[in-house]
Design an enzyme around this catalytic site. Structure first.
Site, mmCIF file in Angstrom:
data_model
loop_
_atom_site.group_PDB
_atom_site.id
_atom_site.type_symbol
_atom_site.label_atom_id
_atom_site.label_comp_id
_atom_site.label_asym_id
_atom_site.label_seq_id
_atom_site.Cartn_x
_atom_site.Cartn_y
_atom_site.Cartn_z
ATOM 1 N N SER A 46 1.168 -0.968 -0.051
ATOM 2 C CA SER A 46 0.144 0.288 -0.016
ATOM 3 C C SER A 46 1.023 0.926 -0.042
ATOM 4 C CB SER A 46 -1.102 -0.317 1.126
ATOM 5 O OG SER A 46 -0.606 -0.185 2.363
ATOM 6 N N GLU A 47 2.093 1.193 0.783
ATOM 7 C CA GLU A 47 2.929 2.131 0.497
ATOM 8 C C GLU A 47 4.231 1.751 0.815
ATOM 9 O OE1 GLU A 47 -0.677 4.413 2.182
ATOM 10 O OE2 GLU A 47 0.478 2.949 3.112
ATOM 11 N N THR A 48 5.195 2.314 0.196
ATOM 12 C CA THR A 48 6.869 2.587 0.124
ATOM 13 C C THR A 48 7.084 3.760 0.622
ATOM 14 O OG1 THR A 48 6.481 0.407 -1.307
ATOM 15 C CG2 THR A 48 9.088 2.126 -1.311
#
Length: 278
Positions: A46-48
């Site tokens: 979902s996020e990096t």
């Protein structure tokens, strides 16, 4: 080719690998936008995030936050996960609050026992949701519009819409049609019934992203929901939100109003540590 230190951490759960994973690249100052976005797309999380040297006075570090398709000015579980990784690398961490620089400005982070917590940033948009949009959301969630007890914009970077249903059971029963939610970020919450649901949390939360997926545990949404729910008297000034239940996760988000601040916290654990080549 250059190599970078890398960690993948689990955020918002005391049970290993039952929170929300985050990929963190350390010392990423020489990576350009395209490289960051390409790696975030490849991880498909979902996020990096990418840890950088701070630019703003008073910041301990700077972070850039990417979904697989775009950069975000702020997000909650990336904030706590990035702080956890930064602390693991810092030669001398401050005794008090940590200050993160991100696209939304400076975000304060504190250590509270085993948990990290961030001060919820100001809402960029709040207030009621147009009825036509609520009708679309209700149809996409497969419920009558009359089941929605209340709704509010809770945008603090990501443009979340908060929706309140009567109970936790109603939240868990949702089977959304993501094609009808296309382009919307919708966060749904409902109260626990202690006699049926137990007492380890008070509110169940589900987050439906604009990518057509359900997010396991979402800090930005919980921050926005807390500002709305506490501010309107729907929720007490301290509560625990459960999230990720239908995804076999055990997310727990701890919310506490202290003075004018609302702190959103949870536990973070490193699951993968190594190097990567970009």
């Amino acid at each position: 080719m250059p190599t970078y230190s890398f960690q993948q951490v689990d955020v918002f759960s005391s049970q290993p690998m039952r929170g929300n994973p985050l990929a963190v690249v350390i010392g990423a100052d020489d990576l350009d936008d395209a490289q960051m976005q390409a790696f975030a797309n490849w991880t498909n999380l979902s996020e990096t995030t990418f840890l950088l040297k701070p630019r703003a006075a008073g910041a301990d570090y700077r972070v850039r936050i990417f979904t697989p398709i775009q950069e975000l000015p702020f997000a909650g579980h990336p904030t706590l996960g990035s702080a956890h990784v930064w602390l693991s690398q810092a030669a001398s961490a401050p005794e008090g609050e940590i200050v993160q620089e991100c696209g939304a400005g400076l975000v304060r982070i504190r250590r509270d026992g085993r948990r990290l917590a961030f001060a919820a940033p100001p809402l960029l948009r709040s207030g009621p949701v147009d009825q036509s949009l609520l009708d679309r959301i209700a149809e996409a969630l497969g419920i009558p519009a009359t089941m929605i007890e209340d709704a509010n914009w809770v945008e603090n970077g990501p443009d979340w819409i908060g929706v309140l249903l009567p109970s936790r059971a109603d939240v868990l029963a949702l089977n959304p049609d993501f094609s009808r939610l296309a382009g919307l970020r919708v966060g749904v919450c409902g109260r626990f019934d202690p006699s049926r649901d137990g007492g380890d949390a008070h509110i169940e939360v589900r987050a439906f992203s604009n990518r057509g997926t359900e997010d396991p545990v979402t800090g930005s949404l919980n921050a926005g929901l807390a500002q709305w729910l506490i501010g309107s008297g729907i929720a007490p000034e301290s509560y625990i939100a459960a999230q990720g239940t239908v995804l076999s996760r055990a997310g727990r988000v701890h919310v506490d109003k202290v003075g004018d601040d609302i702190w959103v916290g949870g536990e973070v654990a490193t699951c993968i540590s190594g190097t990567l080549t970009l």
